[in-house]
Design a protein around this motif. Structure first.
Motif, mmCIF file in Angstrom:
data_model
loop_
_atom_site.group_PDB
_atom_site.id
_atom_site.type_symbol
_atom_site.label_atom_id
_atom_site.label_comp_id
_atom_site.label_asym_id
_atom_site.label_seq_id
_atom_site.Cartn_x
_atom_site.Cartn_y
_atom_site.Cartn_z
ATOM 1 N N GLN A 1 14.865 -2.393 -10.351
ATOM 2 C CA GLN A 1 14.278 -1.723 -11.522
ATOM 3 C C GLN A 1 15.300 -1.591 -12.645
ATOM 4 O O GLN A 1 15.008 -1.834 -13.816
ATOM 5 N N THR A 2 16.515 -1.184 -12.263
ATOM 6 C CA THR A 2 17.558 -0.976 -13.271
ATOM 7 C C THR A 2 17.871 -2.276 -14.012
ATOM 8 O O THR A 2 17.951 -2.297 -15.243
ATOM 9 N N PHE A 3 18.020 -3.355 -13.251
ATOM 10 C CA PHE A 3 18.385 -4.621 -13.887
ATOM 11 C C PHE A 3 17.205 -5.244 -14.654
ATOM 12 O O PHE A 3 17.413 -5.926 -15.639
ATOM 13 N N THR A 4 15.983 -4.994 -14.183
ATOM 14 C CA THR A 4 14.822 -5.506 -14.913
ATOM 15 C C THR A 4 14.773 -4.846 -16.292
ATOM 16 O O THR A 4 14.539 -5.504 -17.317
ATOM 17 N N GLN A 5 15.038 -3.543 -16.301
ATOM 18 C CA GLN A 5 15.058 -2.817 -17.578
ATOM 19 C C GLN A 5 16.171 -3.350 -18.491
ATOM 20 O O GLN A 5 15.955 -3.610 -19.672
ATOM 21 N N GLY B 1 26.988 -13.058 -26.135
ATOM 22 C CA GLY B 1 27.093 -12.334 -24.883
ATOM 23 C C GLY B 1 27.455 -13.269 -23.749
ATOM 24 O O GLY B 1 26.728 -14.229 -23.482
ATOM 25 N N PHE B 2 28.583 -13.027 -23.099
ATOM 26 C CA PHE B 2 28.995 -13.877 -21.994
ATOM 27 C C PHE B 2 28.889 -13.147 -20.674
ATOM 28 O O PHE B 2 29.498 -13.518 -19.700
ATOM 29 N N ASP B 3 28.074 -12.080 -20.655
ATOM 30 C CA ASP B 3 27.835 -11.397 -19.392
ATOM 31 C C ASP B 3 26.803 -12.197 -18.599
ATOM 32 O O ASP B 3 26.115 -13.074 -19.135
ATOM 33 N N LEU B 4 26.706 -11.884 -17.324
ATOM 34 C CA LEU B 4 25.847 -12.676 -16.437
ATOM 35 C C LEU B 4 24.376 -12.635 -16.828
ATOM 36 O O LEU B 4 23.674 -13.632 -16.724
ATOM 37 N N ILE B 5 23.907 -11.503 -17.286
ATOM 38 C CA ILE B 5 22.487 -11.402 -17.646
ATOM 39 C C ILE B 5 22.200 -12.299 -18.846
ATOM 40 O O ILE B 5 21.231 -13.069 -18.841
ATOM 41 N N SER B 6 23.051 -12.227 -19.866
ATOM 42 C CA SER B 6 22.841 -13.075 -21.041
ATOM 43 C C SER B 6 22.888 -14.554 -20.671
ATOM 44 O O SER B 6 22.105 -15.354 -21.185
#
Lengths: 413, 106
Positions: free
Chosen positions: A203-207, A218-223
């Motif tokens: 839930q946290t990561f979906t948000q 953005g070079f983070d994993l989500i981006s």
């Protein structure tokens, strides 16, 4: 600490009864003689009965490389730990996929840990290490695991995900849950606790994903996952999204954390090596590889045979579990000189098996090495010794070779 | 003995007298050329001996097999000239070959 439960005698018990999946071997740090005997007498060993079902053990370095390299005969699906994945949490992650799907998903995540990206992160990592070490009180005993190892790797993980910094302790909590059940690797996390935690993680990561959508750069994993066409819609497949998050959280956390603790223990058990290090901090890069070998933060990786085949004279059947014991390969005297010893200036320190080999070889190996290198560079600038002042408490698992606590005292320069 | 030139990412050039029958990776390590890690020791299983073979030498250097393809596929900096140097066997035909080393091995 638990009262040590009595284990069978490795040297006299019948070979067929040796069960290296018993998590107590790792909790009590008693695994060495069992694997030494298997390497000597039955390097490809079948255990017919265990809490994880029947399984083959591969214990020699070269045989592990052979199995790890042959992803056609030895599949990473459905999972890469000895136990089974829970029915109520059928996660999918690229470490547990075969080509071609594996290749596409791994490629999407790889740039975050490519050395070019790491060079940009080095300054930030160093600042965080400095802050952590400068916040410690010399003279008083404290727990190195909590104050340094967990703290450092959790901060790193928050950076890689660009996760809200104040909530970062959640990452560590989820990491501990991810492979912590008795069914998966003999741990002590309940399935209910795991399910609750993993649901919260998803839930946290979906948000976060939806908040971040459309943000430039953005070079983070989500981006990175959002930008790659192969993973841009991964959030629509929750079990795949969660699986890959768990993979990156555990991969980026547990392993480096336990090497950050293991190094302190190894140097304390080998005072002559600590002296060498004091005399020449230039040995740190090679020492980091030696720590990763000596610790072997993941004890095993499992494969599943895709066909009937003969391997080193043994008949392996389609569907059999084949467990590569990295912890044993790293102690194999036929591949590594004086493998039981911790030697910080080995000639060829990168020749170890902790990162695995073949297409599933650890993606974050350079990040792990960089974190540990910076940690030791900064430790040596401040302290004459990080002295271990009590017994470590080890994790009960046949997968994660880790520490719950390690009491230490600092001696400043 | 075929002469082979390896050029580091920073431009430093090393021409070695290579021994035929051994891999390019072994030859480079034995001659102290930096920029190749070869963690697995030549088993085509780690990808840390990556190099770029100059185009005109590609045919003579041989073809990557399925395993090498799979390992190269994991390299973010892969190009059409990418090879794993542990999989290139040095022969007399390679006399004069030039290969470039990548910015990093991983």
């Amino acid at each position: 600490m638990n009262v040590a439960e009595k284990l069978p005698d490795a040297l006299t018990m019948p070979l067929a009864d040796i069960d290296v999946s018993d998590p107590r071997l790792y909790e009590q740090d008693a695994w060495r003689p069992y694997f030494a005997r298997l390497r000597r007498e039955e390097p490809v060993h079948f255990r017919a009965d265990s809490p994880f079902g029947p399984f083959w053990s591969i214990t020699r370095f070269d045989d592990i490389v052979a199995v790890d390299s042959d992803h056609g005969s030895f599949s990473s699906e459905p999972t890469i730990v000895i136990g089974d994945i829970p029915d109520d949490l059928p996660v999918e992650m690229f470490i547990a996929m075969d080509p071609p799907k594996h290749d596409l998903q791994r490629r999407a995540a790889q740039p975050v840990v490519a050395p070019q990206n790491l060079a940009a992160m080095e300054g930030l990592i160093r600042t965080r290490v400095e802050d952590i070490l400068d916040g410690l009180s010399p003279g008083e005993p404290f727990d190195w695991v909590e104050k340094v190892s967990v703290n450092l790797t959790t901060q790193m993980l928050a950076t890689l995900f660009d996760f809200p910094f104040e909530d970062r302790a959640k990452l560590t909590y989820w990491s501990d849950l991810a492979a912590g059940t008795p069914e998966m690797a003999g741990g002590d996390v309940t399935q209910e606790e795991q399910l609750t935690g993993m649901t919260e993680c998803l839930q946290t990561f979906t948000q976060l994903w939806h908040e971040r959508k459309g943000r430039e750069g953005g070079f983070d994993l989500i981006s990175l996952l959002q930008r790659d066409p192969n993973t841009a819609d991964i959030v629509e497949r929750p079990m795949e999204f969660l699986g890959n998050l768990m993979l990156l959280i555990v991969g980026g956390n547990d392993t480096t954390r336990n090497s950050a603790t293991g190094g302190v223990l190894a140097l304390n058990q080998n005072p002559a090596e600590y002296d060498k290090l004091r005399a020449d901090p230039g040995l740190i890069p090679g020492m980091v590889s030696e720590i990763i070998r000596w610790q072997t933060p993941l004890a095993h990786m499992r494969r599943t045979a895709t066909r009937d085949l003969e391997f080193r004279g043994k008949q392996i059947r389609k569907g059999d579990k084949v467990v590569m014991w990295y912890v044993s390969g790293n102690r194999d005297e036929t591949a590594i000189e004086r493998p039981e010893e911790f030697i910080i200036d080995r000639k060829n320190p990168r020749h170890h098996i902790s990162f695995g080999f073949g297409i599933h070889r650890c993606m974050g190996n350079r990040l792990a090495e960089m974190q540990l290198r910076i940690l030791w560079e900064e430790i040596m600038r401040r302290f004459h010794m990080v002295e271990v002042v009590g017994e470590p408490e080890r994790v009960r698992s046949n997968f994660v070779r880790g520490y719950k606590t390690l009491p230490v005292r600092l001696h400043p320069l | 003995m075929p002469a082979i030139t390896l050029i580091e990412y920073n431009g430093a050039s090393h021409t070695i007298e290579a021994a035929s029958g051994k891999s390019l990776m072994q030859n480079a390590l034995e001659n102290g050329v930096p920029g190749i890690d070869a963690d697995c020791g030549g088993a085509c299983a780690c990808g840390t001996c990556h190099c770029f073979v100059e185009a005109r030498w590609l045919p003579a250097s041989g073809e990557a097999d399925a395993m090498e393809e799979a390992m190269l596929g994991m390299r973010p900096d892969r190009t059409g000239q990418s090879r794993l140097s542990c999989q290139i066997e040095v022969t007399e035909e390679l006399d004069g070959m030039v290969v470039r080393l990548p910015e990093y091995q991983m």
